[in-house]
Scaffold this motif. Sequence first.
Motif, PDB file in Angstrom:
ATOM      1  N   ASP A 325       0.842  -1.281  -0.021  1.00  0.00           N
ATOM      2  CA  ASP A 325       0.046   0.030   0.170  1.00  0.00           C
ATOM      3  C   ASP A 325       0.943   1.166  -0.039  1.00  0.00           C
ATOM      4  O   ASP A 325       0.420   2.311  -0.725  1.00  0.00           O
ATOM      5  CB  ASP A 325      -0.782   0.025   1.200  1.00  0.00           C
ATOM      6  N   ILE A 326       1.872   1.262   0.660  1.00  0.00           N
ATOM      7  CA  ILE A 326       2.924   2.270   0.971  1.00  0.00           C
ATOM      8  C   ILE A 326       3.617   2.507  -0.547  1.00  0.00           C
ATOM      9  O   ILE A 326       3.838   3.556  -0.974  1.00  0.00           O
ATOM     10  CB  ILE A 326       3.750   2.243   2.305  1.00  0.00           C
ATOM     11  N   SER A 327       4.104   1.373  -0.925  1.00  0.00           N
ATOM     12  CA  SER A 327       4.939   1.353  -2.275  1.00  0.00           C
ATOM     13  C   SER A 327       3.930   1.886  -3.299  1.00  0.00           C
ATOM     14  O   SER A 327       4.540   2.559  -4.122  1.00  0.00           O
ATOM     15  CB  SER A 327       5.230   0.044  -2.657  1.00  0.00           C
ATOM     16  N   LEU A 381      18.620   8.677  -2.027  1.00  0.00           N
ATOM     17  CA  LEU A 381      18.807   7.214  -2.455  1.00  0.00           C
ATOM     18  C   LEU A 381      18.149   6.168  -1.543  1.00  0.00           C
ATOM     19  O   LEU A 381      18.242   6.293  -0.497  1.00  0.00           O
ATOM     20  CB  LEU A 381      20.225   6.854  -2.642  1.00  0.00           C
ATOM     21  N   VAL A 382      17.645   5.093  -2.357  1.00  0.00           N
ATOM     22  CA  VAL A 382      17.074   4.110  -1.285  1.00  0.00           C
ATOM     23  C   VAL A 382      18.106   3.459  -0.516  1.00  0.00           C
ATOM     24  O   VAL A 382      17.911   3.002   0.621  1.00  0.00           O
ATOM     25  CB  VAL A 382      16.478   3.035  -2.325  1.00  0.00           C
ATOM     26  N   ALA A 562      13.312  -3.196  -4.289  1.00  0.00           N
ATOM     27  CA  ALA A 562      14.094  -2.426  -3.276  1.00  0.00           C
ATOM     28  C   ALA A 562      13.194  -1.741  -2.559  1.00  0.00           C
ATOM     29  O   ALA A 562      13.501  -1.519  -1.244  1.00  0.00           O
ATOM     30  CB  ALA A 562      15.058  -1.650  -4.209  1.00  0.00           C
ATOM     31  N   LEU A 563      12.256  -0.865  -3.008  1.00  0.00           N
ATOM     32  CA  LEU A 563      11.459   0.073  -2.032  1.00  0.00           C
ATOM     33  C   LEU A 563      10.479  -1.087  -0.992  1.00  0.00           C
ATOM     34  O   LEU A 563      10.455  -0.777   0.208  1.00  0.00           O
ATOM     35  CB  LEU A 563      10.319   0.649  -2.855  1.00  0.00           C
ATOM     36  N   GLU A 569      11.615  -3.496   6.293  1.00  0.00           N
ATOM     37  CA  GLU A 569      12.770  -3.447   7.336  1.00  0.00           C
ATOM     38  C   GLU A 569      12.374  -2.515   8.392  1.00  0.00           C
ATOM     39  O   GLU A 569      12.800  -2.504   9.488  1.00  0.00           O
ATOM     40  CB  GLU A 569      14.156  -3.307   6.725  1.00  0.00           C
ATOM     41  N   SER A 570      11.546  -1.469   7.634  1.00  0.00           N
ATOM     42  CA  SER A 570      11.337  -0.336   8.652  1.00  0.00           C
ATOM     43  C   SER A 570      10.011  -0.463   9.562  1.00  0.00           C
ATOM     44  O   SER A 570      10.152   0.226  10.566  1.00  0.00           O
ATOM     45  CB  SER A 570      10.889   0.830   7.731  1.00  0.00           C
TER      46      SER A 570
END
Length: 580
Positions: A325-327, A381-382, A562-563, A569-570
């Motif tokens: 949903d956030i991506s 950067l990511v 990657a996103l 992880e967050s």
Amino acid sequence: MLNKWGAAFALAAGSAVVLAPAAFADGPSAGPSLPNPPIEQLQKPADALAPGLRQPPPAGPVADIALKLQRDGSLSVTEKVTVPGGQQLTSRVPLRVSATDAEDRVFAVRDIKAEGAASSELTADQLVLSFRGGESTVMYTVDGAVADLGGQQQARWQAASGWDAKLGKVTVSFLAPAPQLSPVDCFAGPLGSSQRCTLSEVDHTGVVRAEQNGVDVGDRVDLLVGMPPVTALANAKFEKIGLFAKAFALNALTGIVFAALVLLILAGAGYVWRLRRRDAGALTAGTGPVEVLLRDGNRVYFASPDGVLPGQVGTVVDETVDVVDISATVIDLAVRNYLWVAEVPGQDWQLSRRNAPDEHLHEFERAVYEVLLPEGADSVLVSQLRARGGLDLRRISDAMYADVVTKRWFSRRPDVSRYRLTWLGIGAFVAGVVATLVLLFTVGDALLGVALALAGLALALGAGFLPSRTARGRALVGQVRGLLDYLHTAKADDIPAADREMVFSRSLPYAVVLGDTERWLGTFAGLNPASDGSAGLYWFGGLESESDLRRFGAHFPSFLTALDGLLAESGHLRQPAARR
């Protein structure tokens, strides 16, 4: 009339020894002790009165019970019951009676014989006698009626007990191999009551006689007779009541509570099932085709159903804020010219500020923007975000949950409503466990605590199945199915060339959140992003030299991976399933 009554009373008093002293203090008894009443206060049987004063025969069924104690301690019982025609009576005599808080007194019955319209049934805990219309007789032997108490002996038996209809009168006689019987106690009424029988006495022949006028449904007539030592063999049997057995015994109160609990659980389960069935219908039924491409002359525009945003779609469908949903929201912010996404050397990705947040953004979109690019940061950067130790996603998830309530798709926050009920259930369960332990070691009835614990457990488990989606939310879920059908069936050739890049880009975040990314990229793989006069996608940098979207289709999933990894992880959010 008074002289006649006095003469009759004096005659009866002179020919009988009347005894009703206190119950035995050193052992079990049927009620509290009472002093010996004056002889003139005792009622006399009807046949002791002068003919003109005799009472009329009792109305309804009557029982005449003869008890005879043998030297070996056995008690012979003969019950003669007269039942008016057309009626049937049943008596349930308990074979286990509470003696003290820690002990039960246990009786045994044997050698049962029935005459006339009578029948019997013997179980471990009770003797059931049934009588049909007319006069019937039942004879049986009781073991366990004699106990040694305080230097004397006591014989005890519930001569009448557990009738399912009111008796007009019960008379009891008791004969023992002893010259003197004293004291005599006879109690009537509900079990445990201290109500005295209408009459209890020892007549001039040494026979104990008791009488009770009117025995209500469920009442008993409990006879206790004191005897000299070694009158008969003491055979009373007492069984200790275990702490758990007594505390967890099922009685009227706990039975009512458990019955109510079962009804509440069944009603609650039915309510949750109905809500989930209605909710599941919205997830599977759909609302038919949904028009998401609006035409204005020769132009085509994309418009989502009910104005739902990509980040809202997933929360409305599965009631949970997920990584995807956030991506999808990040991509949507780029598509709407708030962010710029670019591929940089080293298999990394850059997010840059394009336009500042304004009043058109929802609170959760503003939260996503500011978490990625705080004030003072123009690009990141990511890999740098990952190196910082991740992102604080609590503000984003809280804003997303609050947003679906503001839009009236949910009546309450789907996460908080479930968690509150779950914690309420856990609290009730813990309180029930504590109450069970307290009741176990104090007043008993520990099943009340067990009932509370079970209710809490049912609430905690049921909370996870309780949907909070409103009718508008269910309608939107059906429209989302229509949106998914659009993503499955849309063709690039059906869209004017000038509008294809915009339609593709505006639809892409919805394809991401609905798991249809791969198919959507394949549908528009041949799109030339330079057909609008500018090279590359207007929101994605690094591939400006490409004449179609095939290379973009190969690289874009890597950006999503990657996103998603950074977001996973967050925070404690669910990760998306494998992208299609």
